[in-house]
Structures are given as structure tokens and as C-alpha cells.
Design a protein around this motif. Structure first.
Motif, PDB file in Angstrom:
ATOM      1  N   ALA A 110       0.924   5.462  -7.263  1.00 59.67           N
ATOM      2  CA  ALA A 110       0.577   4.136  -7.806  1.00 59.67           C
ATOM      3  C   ALA A 110       0.856   3.076  -6.613  1.00 59.67           C
ATOM      4  O   ALA A 110      -0.051   2.216  -6.528  1.00 59.67           O
ATOM      5  CB  ALA A 110       1.372   3.946  -8.927  1.00 59.67           C
ATOM      6  N   ALA A 111       1.915   3.236  -5.866  1.00 61.20           N
ATOM      7  CA  ALA A 111       1.909   2.195  -4.847  1.00 61.20           C
ATOM      8  C   ALA A 111       0.651   2.328  -3.774  1.00 61.20           C
ATOM      9  O   ALA A 111       0.386   1.528  -3.339  1.00 61.20           O
ATOM     10  CB  ALA A 111       3.293   2.381  -4.078  1.00 61.20           C
ATOM     11  N   GLN A 112       0.416   3.627  -3.496  1.00 56.49           N
ATOM     12  CA  GLN A 112      -0.668   4.021  -2.529  1.00 56.49           C
ATOM     13  C   GLN A 112      -2.040   3.420  -2.958  1.00 56.49           C
ATOM     14  O   GLN A 112      -2.918   3.036  -2.197  1.00 56.49           O
ATOM     15  CB  GLN A 112      -0.813   5.280  -2.206  1.00 56.49           C
ATOM     16  N   ALA A 113      -2.335   3.392  -4.341  1.00 59.09           N
ATOM     17  CA  ALA A 113      -3.502   3.095  -4.983  1.00 59.09           C
ATOM     18  C   ALA A 113      -3.326   1.554  -4.944  1.00 59.09           C
ATOM     19  O   ALA A 113      -4.533   0.971  -5.492  1.00 59.09           O
ATOM     20  CB  ALA A 113      -3.678   3.676  -6.237  1.00 59.09           C
ATOM     21  N   GLY A 114      -2.196   0.829  -4.780  1.00 58.46           N
ATOM     22  CA  GLY A 114      -2.328  -0.745  -4.839  1.00 58.46           C
ATOM     23  C   GLY A 114      -1.801  -1.345  -6.042  1.00 58.46           C
ATOM     24  O   GLY A 114      -2.500  -2.292  -6.404  1.00 58.46           O
ATOM     25  N   ILE A 115      -1.443  -0.279  -6.854  1.00 64.88           N
ATOM     26  CA  ILE A 115      -0.901  -1.051  -8.188  1.00 64.88           C
ATOM     27  C   ILE A 115       0.334  -2.030  -8.056  1.00 64.88           C
ATOM     28  O   ILE A 115       1.084  -1.550  -7.195  1.00 64.88           O
ATOM     29  CB  ILE A 115      -0.638   0.159  -9.273  1.00 64.88           C
ATOM     30  N   ARG A 116       0.314  -3.097  -8.631  1.00 67.75           N
ATOM     31  CA  ARG A 116       1.311  -4.168  -8.556  1.00 67.75           C
ATOM     32  C   ARG A 116       2.244  -4.235  -9.724  1.00 67.75           C
ATOM     33  O   ARG A 116       1.872  -4.036 -10.900  1.00 67.75           O
ATOM     34  CB  ARG A 116       0.581  -5.411  -8.315  1.00 67.75           C
ATOM     35  N   THR A 117       3.461  -4.803  -9.217  1.00 68.94           N
ATOM     36  CA  THR A 117       4.162  -5.301 -10.425  1.00 68.94           C
ATOM     37  C   THR A 117       3.601  -6.355 -11.214  1.00 68.94           C
ATOM     38  O   THR A 117       2.622  -7.479 -10.622  1.00 68.94           O
ATOM     39  CB  THR A 117       5.528  -5.764  -9.629  1.00 68.94           C
ATOM     40  N   GLY A 118       3.581  -6.638 -12.461  1.00 68.22           N
ATOM     41  CA  GLY A 118       2.931  -7.349 -13.151  1.00 68.22           C
ATOM     42  C   GLY A 118       1.345  -6.896 -13.792  1.00 68.22           C
ATOM     43  O   GLY A 118       0.861  -7.523 -14.640  1.00 68.22           O
ATOM     44  N   ASP A 119       0.872  -5.983 -13.526  1.00 69.87           N
ATOM     45  CA  ASP A 119      -0.459  -5.335 -14.021  1.00 69.87           C
ATOM     46  C   ASP A 119      -0.026  -4.709 -15.394  1.00 69.87           C
ATOM     47  O   ASP A 119       0.977  -4.308 -15.430  1.00 69.87           O
ATOM     48  CB  ASP A 119      -0.736  -4.101 -13.024  1.00 69.87           C
ATOM     49  N   THR A 120      -1.045  -4.552 -16.017  1.00 70.19           N
ATOM     50  CA  THR A 120      -0.685  -3.880 -17.495  1.00 70.19           C
ATOM     51  C   THR A 120      -1.880  -2.725 -17.458  1.00 70.19           C
ATOM     52  O   THR A 120      -3.000  -3.104 -17.511  1.00 70.19           O
ATOM     53  CB  THR A 120      -0.996  -5.081 -18.627  1.00 70.19           C
TER      54      THR A 120
END
Length: 476
Positions: A110-120
């Protein structure tokens, strides 16, 4: 006419049910017999009845039913959790509109794909996650290493829609972290309470202590900690308080029989310990029981996390700082039943060492401090908590819905705020990745307290605070 009335009266007395059956069990049997014979298509009756039981059990708080296959999958999942779990590396809250990402595991897919804190996250592999519970989510999320997972997520105020395909990898979470901050304060954090919590927590602290720096105080951060193994909470309490203390009292079905849980071994025993007390070697080390301690909590500190905070506060061992906790305050147990199926149900209410319940009330910190200096404290206190979950009337016929009026008032306050078009960004919890950063206002105030400086608290309208609990007198 008389004969007809007599016949009807006799028919009313005769029942096809055994005397120890509920009438509805016979009704279900009758429904099944009709469907087996008359339904347009042949029904998988085993699956139909599994789902009937599952839906009924799910109406009860924190209860669930697993058929034989699901139970085997759960056993495998528990084993993987200990050894590392295939996944994408997200930590989330399950809310009605999807999975709210509260943290992303560093270097995970997820981190490598750019998913961020606050996404739903609103869908996995095309399956909607809106209004879906954790049991259903696990069906969509589980998969083997190397298997792709397509997710749909919404980002930001504009709700930008993104479609990403991630490849699962082994995710091995460690619940505990520790580091020296502000010169000589040991900041420690528990993200959750899995079985290895006590050993992991001791290990990360001992690593820092071996650096020979003079540690003058400890901060235990339990924010965004949704709980886990209750015995792990008892063990952390025992670590800081020592032996012969009451860490918790539980009340079971009759609300009369008290069961006292202490800080003595084996009250915090867990399978991972293999009958070895992890605190035995620390009894001669007074540092654990004397070092100044502050515990950080927030509205997502739940279950084992708030039990730990409550015990450390009530036993006079720590001060609490932050916002009121979630208020779960109930314990679950499980047992295998017929044909390798498994039932989990709520079996006890958890009471603090001071005799106060936590269910629906949570734990109030000594210092009420918002996550940011300019945070919307009223909005934060109206975020989802245990008290906001309605219970079906049949779940407790003696007290059908003790928090109905509180829930109604909280919703009225939310509606009132919505009509005022208030900016909701100020009521968002502090993301996990910002802990210990310059934005971490609660941590800054904890450091002030430890340094003997003024703590900048906030005043809150009592309407937004949890209700006052009715406490009990504990048995001697």
C-alpha cells in the motif's frame, strides 16, 4: 358447532415442538420443510441455515458464528498473524462508508502504491465495502502472497476516485515501538494488543535502556489502539504496577458475580508465553514501577487499550492525557459447537479497578487535550463511539437500550453542526504517521506535564462529553 369448537381447542393444545424448544425453532423447521419441497430451485439448505444463524447472531454485540470452513480459515489467519500475514499493509477503521485508512505500513504494497492516511477504501475486487462488517471484509481482503488485490478508494475533500491493483506480501506487524525524545523521555507506543504484546514491549524498552541514557519518564501512547488480547492489557498493567493489584473486575450474566482479575501470574497468561511468566525476571527492577508515566488516549483507544489506561489511572500509577476513549468495555469468548462450527459471544462487562463500567462511557483523561492546538474538540467528541451503536431490543430484555437518549442527543448535535456547515477537517484524528512530529499537540502537552510546565487543556460543554457512569461497590 360444539364439536367444531372442541376440535379447535384440542388443536391449540397440541404442539409439534419438544417442551425445551423455543416456538420459533419449530417455525424455522416448518419453513425449511416447505422450502425444501416447494421452492422453485433446490436450495443449499446447509448454507441457508448457516446464514440464518449468522445473521441472527450478528445482531448481538460483538458476536459472530463461523461454519466449519470459516473456523478453519480463522485458525489459519490467527497462525499467520503470529508469523506474518499476507496483505497490503493498511491499518483502518471500519465505518459505514468504507475503510478509513489510519496508517500505512512502511515499505508495504500500500505504501509503495501511494496509499495515504485519510484515504477511504470503498471496494475490493469490485465488492462494495459500504456498510459491510469486518467478517465480510476479511473474505474480500484475505489472499495468498503474490495474489493481486484491486481496491477502489476515495481521496480528499473532493472524493477523488482511484483504482489500484496491489500485490499481497507478508506483513509482520510489531505492536511496540520505543525511542528517546526531548532528551531523556522514553516515548513508547502500542499500536494494538496481539498476543506477543508484553514481550515485544519489554524488548523495545530494554533496548533503549541499554543505551545508558538517564530516562526520567515514560510516555505510553495508546491512541488509535483498537485493543486485542485482554490478558496482554493485564500484563502491561502488571509491568508498571507490580503484583497483588486488581487490574479489572468482570460481571457476567447475572450482573452480581464479580470476577477479579489481578496483576499476578497467571492472570495475564497467553498461549504465546508457553507457561513462562515474562515479568518474572523484572520483579527486582524497581524502575518499571517507579518511573513517571503518562498515557495518551483518544476516541479510538478501545477494549484492551482503554482497560490498560483505566487500570494505570485507578491504581495511581499514571496520568492520562488526550480525549475520552471509545467505551467498549465488554469481553468476548468463544466455543466450538456442533459439526466443527464456532460461536463467539459477549460474556462479561469489564469494570475498572474503581468499580466504574467502561461500556458506553469510556475513560476520561486527567487532561483533556485535542490532537491539534486548533482542533474542533466538539467534532472530535462526536466521532463514532460505542455509545453510537444501537442494540436490538431483544438483545437485553431487562435493559433494552440504556443509551438511547444519549445516542439521540449526539445525533441531534451532529445534525445541528451539519446545518451550520462547519469545517470538519478540524475533527479528524491525528494520523499515526504524525505521532511524535511537530504537529503532535497532545505529545507536546505530555512533555510539558513531565517537565512541570502548564498543560494547555480545553473546556468542553458537558453535552459533548460521555455520560457519567453508575459505579458499583467491589467485593472485598
Amino acid at each position: 358447532m360444539a364439536s367444531s369448537l372442541c376440535s379447535q381447542a384440542q388443536a391449540a393444545v397440541v404442539s409439534p415442538c419438544p417442551p425445551d424448544w423455543e416456538a420459533q425453532i419449530c417455525e424455522l423447521k416448518s419453513v425449511v420443510e416447505v422450502l425444501k419441497k416447494e421452492h422453485l430451485t433446490e436450495i443449499d439448505m446447509s448454507a441457508f441455515l448457516d446464514e440464518t444463524i449468522r445473521l441472527g447472531v450478528r445482531t448481538l454485540p460483538y458476536a459472530n458464528f463461523r461454519n466449519a470452513q470459516e473456523q478453519q480459515e480463522q485458525i489459519k489467519k490467527d497462525q499467520r498473524t503470529r508469523n506474518g500475514t499476507p496483505g497490503i499493509g493498511i491499518i483502518f477503521d471500519t465505518l459505514p462508508d468504507g475503510l478509513h485508512i489510519v496508517d500505512v505500513v512502511p515499505d508495504g504494497p500500500a505504501a509503495q502504491a501511494g496509499i495515504r492516511t485519510g484515504d477511504t477504501v470503498v471496494a475490493m475486487n469490485g465488492n462494495s465495502l459500504i456498510g459491510v462488517d469486518n467478517v465480510e471484509i476479511s473474505k474480500y481482503a484475505n489472499g495468498e502472497v503474490g495474489a493481486p488485490l484491486k481496491i477502489t478508494l476515495l481521496r480528499g475533500v473532493s472524493k477523488q476516485r482511484l483504482e489500484l491493483t496491489l500485490v499481497r506480501a507478508i506483513i509482520k506487524l510489531r505492536p511496540a515501538v520505543a525511542k528517546i525524545i526531548d532528551g531523556n523521555v522514553l516515548y513508547t507506543r502500542l499500536a494494538n494488543f496481539p498476543e506477543p504484546t508484553i514481550g515485544d514491549y519489554i524488548n523495545v524498552i530494554q533496548v533503549e535502556r541499554k543505551k545508558r541514557l538517564p530516562i526520567k519518564a515514560v510516555i505510553l501512547d495508546l491512541r488509535l489502539n483498537g485493543g486485542g488480547a485482554l490478558n496482554a492489557a493485564i500484563g502491561i498493567t502488571a509491568l508498571f504496577t507490580g503484583r497483588n493489584k486488581t487490574a479489572m473486575v468482570t460481571l457476567q450474566r447475572d450482573d452480581k458475580t464479580q470476577h477479579r482479575i489481578t496483576t499476578n501470574w497467571p492472570d495475564y497468561e497467553l498461549p504465546v508465553m508457553q507457561d513462562q511468566d515474562p515479568l518474572a525476571s523484572l520483579q527486582a527492577d524497581d524502575w518499571w514501577r517507579s518511573v513517571p508515566l503518562i498515557v495518551l488516549i483518544d476516541g479510538q483507544s478501545a477494549s484492551a487499550a482503554e482497560a490498560t489506561a483505566a487500570a494505570l489511572k485507578d491504581l495511581g500509577r499514571a496520568k492520562l492525557l488526550g480525549t475520552p476513549s471509545y467505551g467498549k468495555g465488554m469481553a468476548q469468548t468463544g466455543v466450538g459447537i456442533r459439526d466443527d462450527t464456532y460461536l463467539v459471544w459477549t460474556n462479561a462487562r469489564n469494570f475498572r479497578p474503581n468499580g466504574c463500567p467502561m461500556e458506553g462511557y469510556g475513560v476520561i483523561p486527567d487532561w483533556i487535550v485535542p490532537p491539534r492546538k486548533d482542533a474542533d474538540i466538539e467534532g472530535i467528541l462526536l466521532n463514532h463511539r460505542e455509545v453510537d451503536i444501537p442494540r436490538p431490543a431483544f438483545a437485553d430484555i431487562a435493559s433494552p437500550d440504556p443509551f438511547a437518549n444519549v445516542r439521540k442527543e449526539r445525533q441531534r448535535l451532529r445534525d445541528q453542526r451539519d446545518l451550520s456547515n462547519l469545517d470538519k477537517t478540524g475533527s479528524v484524528p491525528l494520523p499515526q504517521k504524525e505521532f511524535t512530529s511537530n504537529k503532535d499537540w497532545q505529545l507536546k502537552q505530555a512533555l510539558n506535564a513531565l517537565a512541570g510546565k502548564a498543560v494547555q487543556t480545553v473546556s468542553v460543554n458537558p453535552r459533548f462529553m460521555p455520560p457519567r457512569p453508575v459505579c458499583i461497590k467491589l467485593d472485598e
